[in-house]
Each structure stands twice: as C-alpha cells, then as structure tokens.
Design a protein around this motif. Sequence first.
Motif, PDB file in Angstrom:
ATOM      1  N   ILE A 136       0.826  -1.214   0.000  1.00 38.89           N
ATOM      2  CA  ILE A 136       0.000   0.000   0.000  1.00 38.89           C
ATOM      3  C   ILE A 136       0.855   1.256   0.000  1.00 38.89           C
ATOM      4  O   ILE A 136       0.605   2.207  -0.765  1.00 38.89           O
ATOM      5  N   ILE A 141      -0.875   3.387  -3.248  1.00 40.66           N
ATOM      6  CA  ILE A 141      -1.164   4.823  -3.121  1.00 40.66           C
ATOM      7  C   ILE A 141      -0.344   5.648  -4.123  1.00 40.66           C
ATOM      8  O   ILE A 141      -0.906   6.534  -4.796  1.00 40.66           O
ATOM      9  N   VAL A 166      -3.654   9.814   4.368  1.00 36.72           N
ATOM     10  CA  VAL A 166      -4.427   8.835   3.595  1.00 36.72           C
ATOM     11  C   VAL A 166      -3.687   7.504   3.527  1.00 36.72           C
ATOM     12  O   VAL A 166      -4.293   6.429   3.682  1.00 36.72           O
ATOM     13  N   THR A 167      -2.369   7.545   3.324  1.00 40.25           N
ATOM     14  CA  THR A 167      -1.581   6.302   3.265  1.00 40.25           C
ATOM     15  C   THR A 167      -1.632   5.556   4.588  1.00 40.25           C
ATOM     16  O   THR A 167      -1.831   4.332   4.622  1.00 40.25           O
ATOM     17  N   THR A 170      -5.095   4.005   5.219  1.00 41.97           N
ATOM     18  CA  THR A 170      -5.310   2.849   4.353  1.00 41.97           C
ATOM     19  C   THR A 170      -4.543   1.631   4.862  1.00 41.97           C
ATOM     20  O   THR A 170      -5.064   0.505   4.876  1.00 41.97           O
ATOM     21  N   GLU A 171      -3.303   1.830   5.281  1.00 43.88           N
ATOM     22  CA  GLU A 171      -2.511   0.720   5.826  1.00 43.88           C
ATOM     23  C   GLU A 171      -3.136   0.167   7.096  1.00 43.88           C
ATOM     24  O   GLU A 171      -3.175  -1.055   7.306  1.00 43.88           O
ATOM     25  N   LEU A 173      -6.371   0.276   8.024  1.00 43.81           N
ATOM     26  CA  LEU A 173      -7.602  -0.445   7.701  1.00 43.81           C
ATOM     27  C   LEU A 173      -7.303  -1.800   7.072  1.00 43.81           C
ATOM     28  O   LEU A 173      -8.016  -2.786   7.332  1.00 43.81           O
ATOM     29  N   ALA A 174      -6.262  -1.857   6.252  1.00 44.16           N
ATOM     30  CA  ALA A 174      -5.875  -3.150   5.662  1.00 44.16           C
ATOM     31  C   ALA A 174      -5.418  -4.128   6.736  1.00 44.16           C
ATOM     32  O   ALA A 174      -5.748  -5.327   6.689  1.00 44.16           O
ATOM     33  N   CYS A 262      -3.020   7.863  14.454  1.00 43.48           N
ATOM     34  CA  CYS A 262      -3.150   6.726  13.528  1.00 43.48           C
ATOM     35  C   CYS A 262      -2.089   5.662  13.765  1.00 43.48           C
ATOM     36  O   CYS A 262      -2.410   4.475  13.950  1.00 43.48           O
ATOM     37  N   TRP A 266      -2.829   1.603  14.926  1.00 43.68           N
ATOM     38  CA  TRP A 266      -2.623   0.422  14.083  1.00 43.68           C
ATOM     39  C   TRP A 266      -1.503  -0.468  14.626  1.00 43.68           C
ATOM     40  O   TRP A 266      -1.644  -1.692  14.670  1.00 43.68           O
TER      41      TRP A 266
END
Length: 346
Positions: A136, A141, A166-167, A170-171, A173-174, A262, A266
């Motif tokens: 990602i 991205i 955004v990156t 996205t990471e 959520l993945a 964030c 994660w």
Amino acid sequence: MLSSYCSHSLSQRPVLAPLFKFRVPNRPCTFSLAQSSRIFQPIPKLTNKKWKISCFRHEGFSPENPKSEYIDNFLSEELVQPEFKKPSAGKRDWKSTLEEAADAVLGAVGSRWTVPWTAETIMQVMLLWVAAFWFIGSWMIPFAAHISGFTKESLTFRGQALFSLVTDVTEGLAGIAILHRCLSRFHPLPSDWFKFSLRGKWLFDVMLGCLMFPLVNRLSQFNLSLLPLMPSTPVTLSSVEQSILARDPVAMALYAIVVSVCAPMWEEIVFRGFLLPSLTKYMPVWCAILVSSVAFALAHFNVQRMLPLIFLGMVMGVIFARSRNLLSSMLLHSLWNGFVFWDLMR
C-alpha cells in the motif's frame, strides 16, 4: 526355618541395637505355617523408612491383650538419615526468598492468554500485514496518485501531509481487515482479546511509562553512536521536518494526527493486541514481550533506532500485559510520538 527366616529379615536392617519388648503368654502358643499366620513380615510400604516386625498367633486364639501378640520395633527416620542430607534452614530460606521474588516480578506482567490459534495463524497474519503495509505504501497509493496526475513530491506541504494521512489510514484499515479475515473462524474470542476500556488503574502505569522517555532518548543517542550514518549517505529532511521548518500549521496538525493517533492505533493492535498475546501460547509472558518488541522495532526498518524502539516496545508490552487494555499501550505510544514531534518543533 523360623530362625533362618527371622535372621534373614533382620540382616537387611541397619546395624543398630534394637530394643524389643517380650511378653510370654500364660498358655502355649502354637504356630502354623500352613494357615494365615504371618511370621516376621515386613510392611511393603517403606516410604517413612520404618520397619515393623510382627508375630501373630493362630486365628483360633482370642487375644485378651493385643500387645502380647506381636513384637514391634520402630526405627526413627532421624536415626538412620545421614546429617548431610538435611538441608540447612539458612539455605532453604535463601532459596525460597529468591523464588518468591522471581514469582513477584514475573507475576507483575500478568498471566498467559488463552490462544485458540496456532503458530501457523500467527505467521500468516504477520506476513500478510507486512506485505500489505509495503504494497500500500510503496505501490498502491503512489500508483493511484500517478493515475490522478500528480506525485507526492509535487504537492505542497499540506498536500504531502494529507497524502501521508491517507496512506497511513489505508494501511491501518488493511491490517484490521487481515486480522478480521484470519481470525474470523475463531470467533467468539475470549473476553481479554482486543480489549478497550476506560476502567482500571492503567493510567498510573502509563504515567510510570512516561518516566522512561528520557532513557529511551539516551538509548537513541547510544544507538547512533554505535551505528552512525555513513559519510556518503546524503542527509535529507523528511516531509514532516520540512513542514515544521515551513511552520505550516495545517500541515503540522495533519502530521500530528498521523504520528500521535493513527500510527499508535494500528501498531498497537497488531504488535500488542495480536502478536504479544499469541506468543504466550509457546513462551512465558516476559519472553513474548521481548520477542514482540524486537518485531516492533524491525517493522520500522531503521537500524539506527533499534535499541530505543525495542526498549519502548518492552515498556508498552509490560503496561499492556498488566492491564489487558489496548488503550494503555496506545496512550503511551501516542505520548512518545507526541514527545518526539514536539522535540522536532522546537
């Protein structure tokens, strides 16, 4: 035969002068070897190292005085046990004190989790997470930005900060999707897995963890002295540092969200929420804390920061293992990143 058997039985005893009590009955005693009488029979169970030798009359007699029916001799355990086998009270107290201290230290980090999956699932989740993180951030991205007609370097400071946000989202959520997919067949999970709670005394542990920040900073300097940057390596400023130098408030606010909200969320879900408890199926809790901390440091791909990241991961692991609450390690992680970000802004 009787004298031979008795002498054979007595010859196996320790050489010690026994004291016997004899009492001659008033009427004759008839012994029968063919019936159920037992002559000088040792008791089979010798756990207390005591021998009992008895001579019983024929069953036909009614014993008026039981003491006249047998001859007993007891050898006390203290007489036959050598002195060197007796542990001294001092050594026993010293050993028990050490054991109690070790139990207290190891018990402070909590007990093991109930892990319903095997090592295969652990490896699957971690490898998929690393692959998704790399794919990602390095390909998906940037490729989407390229299709849209721009690159990260062509953006303004605010655009680069939004690109990083955004990156990172996205990471994250993945990673959560991978966990949910791989662990779905084990639902419902035990109650102490992926727990978020405001209750408990974990805030005090977080405050104690903050006292370790100066030591983490010292370890960072020591790590740089061990593995300094190569002279040929060009010194470049990251987009975060460039935004701080430009004093762009919007960009700095976006980067603060990335590093203080964030990233701690994660990373703690993966390393403290999943990896650390899963490892307790195969190793003690303290060892799982150490191994997960090493994995946490390796995931940052920076050898100049290995030692401080390992130590920081251990502190967060201990706090999480004590509280079984992901909010505790997330808060400490967020405070550390905020401390580093604030240090860059000065």
